[in-house]
Design a protein around this motif. Structure first.
Motif, PDB file in Angstrom:
ATOM      1  N   ASP A  35      -4.704   7.656  -9.923  1.00 15.42           N
ATOM      2  CA  ASP A  35      -3.733   8.746  -9.891  1.00 15.42           C
ATOM      3  C   ASP A  35      -2.504   8.384 -10.683  1.00 15.42           C
ATOM      4  N   SER A  36      -1.967   7.208 -10.343  1.00 11.27           N
ATOM      5  CA  SER A  36      -0.668   6.877 -10.896  1.00 11.27           C
ATOM      6  C   SER A  36      -0.754   6.524 -12.365  1.00 11.27           C
ATOM      7  N   SER A  37      -1.894   5.981 -12.771  1.00  7.87           N
ATOM      8  CA  SER A  37      -1.978   5.632 -14.179  1.00  7.87           C
ATOM      9  C   SER A  37      -2.097   6.865 -15.046  1.00  7.87           C
ATOM     10  N   SER A  38      -2.628   7.912 -14.479  1.00  8.71           N
ATOM     11  CA  SER A  38      -2.720   9.136 -15.255  1.00  8.71           C
ATOM     12  C   SER A  38      -1.457   9.953 -15.149  1.00  8.71           C
ATOM     13  N   LEU A  39      -0.618   9.593 -14.198  1.00  8.36           N
ATOM     14  CA  LEU A  39       0.606  10.355 -13.973  1.00  8.36           C
ATOM     15  C   LEU A  39       1.767   9.396 -13.849  1.00  8.36           C
ATOM     16  N   SER A  40       1.816   8.456 -14.751  1.00 10.48           N
ATOM     17  CA  SER A  40       2.774   7.390 -14.544  1.00 10.48           C
ATOM     18  C   SER A  40       4.210   7.826 -14.776  1.00 10.48           C
ATOM     19  N   SER A  41       4.419   8.884 -15.476  1.00 12.05           N
ATOM     20  CA  SER A  41       5.795   9.303 -15.688  1.00 12.05           C
ATOM     21  C   SER A  41       6.055  10.639 -15.016  1.00 12.05           C
ATOM     22  N   GLU A  55       0.834  -1.204   0.000  1.00 17.82           N
ATOM     23  CA  GLU A  55       0.000   0.000   0.000  1.00 17.82           C
ATOM     24  C   GLU A  55       0.869   1.254   0.000  1.00 17.82           C
ATOM     25  N   LEU A  56       1.942   1.178   0.756  1.00 19.49           N
ATOM     26  CA  LEU A  56       2.844   2.323   0.795  1.00 19.49           C
ATOM     27  C   LEU A  56       3.509   2.553  -0.559  1.00 19.49           C
ATOM     28  N   ILE A  57       3.889   1.473  -1.205  1.00 22.29           N
ATOM     29  CA  ILE A  57       4.500   1.599  -2.535  1.00 22.29           C
ATOM     30  C   ILE A  57       3.526   2.254  -3.500  1.00 22.29           C
ATOM     31  N   ILE A  58       2.293   1.800  -3.448  1.00 22.13           N
ATOM     32  CA  ILE A  58       1.294   2.360  -4.361  1.00 22.13           C
ATOM     33  C   ILE A  58       1.098   3.843  -4.080  1.00 22.13           C
ATOM     34  N   HIS A  59       1.034   4.158  -2.821  1.00 25.01           N
ATOM     35  CA  HIS A  59       0.822   5.568  -2.484  1.00 25.01           C
ATOM     36  C   HIS A  59       2.030   6.413  -2.867  1.00 25.01           C
ATOM     37  N   LEU A  60       3.204   5.917  -2.541  1.00 24.97           N
ATOM     38  CA  LEU A  60       4.406   6.675  -2.884  1.00 24.97           C
ATOM     39  C   LEU A  60       4.539   6.817  -4.398  1.00 24.97           C
ATOM     40  N   HIS A  61       4.142   5.782  -5.098  1.00 19.49           N
ATOM     41  CA  HIS A  61       4.210   5.862  -6.563  1.00 19.49           C
ATOM     42  C   HIS A  61       3.251   6.912  -7.097  1.00 19.49           C
ATOM     43  N   SER A  62       2.120   7.060  -6.423  1.00 22.36           N
ATOM     44  CA  SER A  62       1.178   8.095  -6.864  1.00 22.36           C
ATOM     45  C   SER A  62       1.759   9.484  -6.644  1.00 22.36           C
ATOM     46  N   ILE A  63       2.679   9.587  -5.685  1.00 20.88           N
ATOM     47  CA  ILE A  63       3.315  10.875  -5.405  1.00 20.88           C
ATOM     48  C   ILE A  63       4.555  11.065  -6.267  1.00 20.88           C
ATOM     49  N   LEU A  64       5.364  10.034  -6.317  1.00 16.04           N
ATOM     50  CA  LEU A  64       6.708  10.186  -6.873  1.00 16.04           C
ATOM     51  C   LEU A  64       6.848   9.654  -8.293  1.00 16.04           C
ATOM     52  N   GLY A  65       5.856   8.930  -8.765  1.00 18.97           N
ATOM     53  CA  GLY A  65       5.996   8.325 -10.073  1.00 18.97           C
ATOM     54  C   GLY A  65       7.042   7.226 -10.055  1.00 18.97           C
ATOM     55  N   ASN A  66       7.735   7.056 -11.157  1.00 14.37           N
ATOM     56  CA  ASN A  66       8.691   5.957 -11.280  1.00 14.37           C
ATOM     57  C   ASN A  66      10.046   6.278 -10.660  1.00 14.37           C
ATOM     58  N   ARG A  67      10.060   7.093  -9.664  1.00 14.80           N
ATOM     59  CA  ARG A  67      11.348   7.373  -9.014  1.00 14.80           C
ATOM     60  C   ARG A  67      11.580   6.316  -7.943  1.00 14.80           C
ATOM     61  N   TRP A  68      12.014   5.163  -8.428  1.00 17.02           N
ATOM     62  CA  TRP A  68      12.103   3.971  -7.586  1.00 17.02           C
ATOM     63  C   TRP A  68      13.080   4.159  -6.447  1.00 17.02           C
TER      64      TRP A  68
END
Length: 329
Positions: free
Chosen positions: A163-169, A83-96
Motif C-alpha cells: 500500500d505504502s509503496s504505491s502511495l508513498s507521497s 506495526e502501528l507505524i507501518i499501518h499509519l503510514h499506509s493511511i497517512l503517508g509521510n505525514r510524520w
DNA sequence: AATCCCTCCAACCGCAGCATA
DNA sequence: TTATGCTGCGGTTGGAGGGAT
C-alpha cells in the motif's frame, strides 16, 4: 551529527549576539530544560532569549520537542509500535507529525528516521523474500496467502508495504482521491465480485464469471487500458473470468480529513476469444496488478467506495483495525 | 592498527500556513 | 493589501560510531 558551531558567523539574534548551531551541549540542555519546566512553552524566540541561550527559537523548539520533553519515550520501537507505524503510514503517508501524534512519547523526527532507516529496508527485504507459491499466481497472487514462508504478521507488513509503496507521497494520495468518483468503477465488473476483507490483508476470492460485453463496454468507456500487459483489447472477448483476492484499504483525504474506504481486488482477468474474432488474444492470460495502480484507477484496481468516516473518529481507536492484535492506550 | 564503508539519527533548511501590524 | 514574524512540517544533511577489510 553536526559539530557545534561556536563561530556564530552565520546568524545573530536581535541583540546582535552570535547564534550557535549544531549539537547541543549539556549546559545548553540544562538551561532549556530548566526554563521550560519553570515557565512553560511560550514564544520560542523569547525562550531562546530568556533562557540565556545563544540559539534561535527554532533550534530551541526542535531540541525540546525531539529530545528534552519529559514525556518522551526512550529506546527502540516495540514490534507493536512498528506495526502501528507501518499501518499509519499506509493511511497517512509521510505525514510524520500525524503519525507521531498517535504514538505517545514518540516524535515525528524519530519516526521519520526509523522509517527511512529501518522499516524501509526491512520491508524491502520482505518483498524480495521468495515464496514457493508464486508459480501458481492465479490462485495465490504474489504468493502472499496460505502456506508461504511468511508469517501472518509478515504478510500484514508486506501488504501494508505494498500500500505504502504505491502511495508513498501524500500528493499521490491526493491525486488518487481527486479522481472523479461519480462513476463506480466496480460497475465494470459483476456484482458477485464484491467481498470484504480485513484491512491490509488478502483473501482468496472465488473465481467469478462475468458478461464479456459488460466488461468490454466499460473497458472502452474507461479508456480501454486496464494496465494490461500487452496490447489493449480491441474487440470484446467471448468469455471473461476473474480470479484474485480482495484487500480493503483506508485513505485519508488531506482536504476534508475524511477517510475513504476502498475495497481493492487484486485481479487476474482471464479472457478468451475464439480465433475468428481475434487471434491476437486467443487464450491469452492477462495479469492485472493493483499495486501501483492508484495513479490510474483503471489500471486494474477494482475499487468501490464503501463510505466516508471522519479520520479522527476512526483513529481514536486504532485497534478497531481488525488485523491489529493489540490495543493502543 | 589503519582505513574504508555503512548506518543511524540529531539537527538544519526551506517552505507553507497563519496571525498580526 | 502587504509585510513581517512565528510555528510547524517534511526533506535532507553530515558527523559519530561501529563493523568489515
Amino acid at each position: 551529527m553536526r559539530k557545534p558551531d561556536f563561530s556564530g558567523k552565520n546568524n545573530v539574534n536581535n541583540n546582535g549576539a552570535k547564534l550557535r548551531k549544531g549539537l547541543w551541549s549539556p549546559e545548553e540542555d540544562d538551561k532549556l530544560m530548566n526554563y521550560m519546566l519553570t515557565n512553560g512553552q511560550g514564544c520560542w524566540s523569547d525562550v531562546a532569549r530568556n533562557a540565556g541561550l545563544q540559539r534561535c527559537g527554532k533550534s530551541c523548539r526542535l531540541r525540546w520537542i525531539n529530545y528534552l520533553r519529559p514525556d518522551l519515550k526512550r529506546g527502540a520501537f516495540s514490534p507493536q509500535e512498528e506495526e502501528l507505524i507501518i499501518h499509519l503510514h499506509s493511511i497517512l503517508g509521510n505525514r510524520w507529525s500525524q503519525i507521531a501524534a498517535r504514538l505517545p512519547g514518540r516524535t515525528d523526527n524519530e519516526i521519520k528516521n526509523f522509517w527511512n532507516s529501518t522499516v524501509k529496508k526491512r520491508l524491502k527485504n520482505l518483498s524480495s523474500t521468495p515464496s514457493p507459491n508464486t508459480s501458481d499466481s492465479s490462485s495465490d497472487p504474489g504468493g502472499l496467502v496460505g502456506g508461504g514462508l511468511m508469517s501472518m504478521r509478515e504478510q500484514n507488513i508486506m501488504a501494508l508495504y505494498m500500500d505504502s509503496s504505491s502511495l508513498s507521497s501524500s500528493s499521490t494520495k491526493a491525486r488518487a482521491l481527486n479522481r472523479p468518483m461519480d462513476i463506480d468503477p466496480l460497475s465494470m465488473f459483476d456484482n458477485s465480485l464484491t467481498m470484504s476483507a480485513p484491512s491490509g490483508s488478502y483473501l482468496n476470492a472465488p473465481q467469478v464469471e462475468m458478461n464479456p460485453n459488460t466488461f468490454y463496454e466499460n473497458y472502452r468507456m474507461f479508456g480501454g487500458n486496464i494496465g494490461v500487459e500487452g496490447e489493449p483489447l480491441d474487440l470484446p472477448p467471448e468469455s471473461i473470468s476473474i480470479e484474485g483476492c480482495a484487500k480493503t484499504e483506508y485513505f485519508s483525504d488531506t482536504n476534508t480529513n475524511n477517510i475513504t474506504v476502498n475495497t481493492m481486488n487484486n485481479l487476474f482477468i482471464k479472457y478468451c476469444n475464439s480465433s475468428n474474432i481475434n487471434d491476437n488474444h486467443n487464450n491469452k492470460n492477462i495479469k492485472v496488478e493493483n499495486i501501483g495502480g492508484l495513479n490510474n484507477y483503471f489500471e486494474g484496481d477494482d475499487q468501490r467506495v464503501l463510505g466516508d468516516w471522519n479520520l479522527e473518529e476512526l483513529m481514536k481507536d486504532v485497534s478497531s483495525f481488525p488485523f491489529l492484535d493489540f490495543h493502543v492506550e
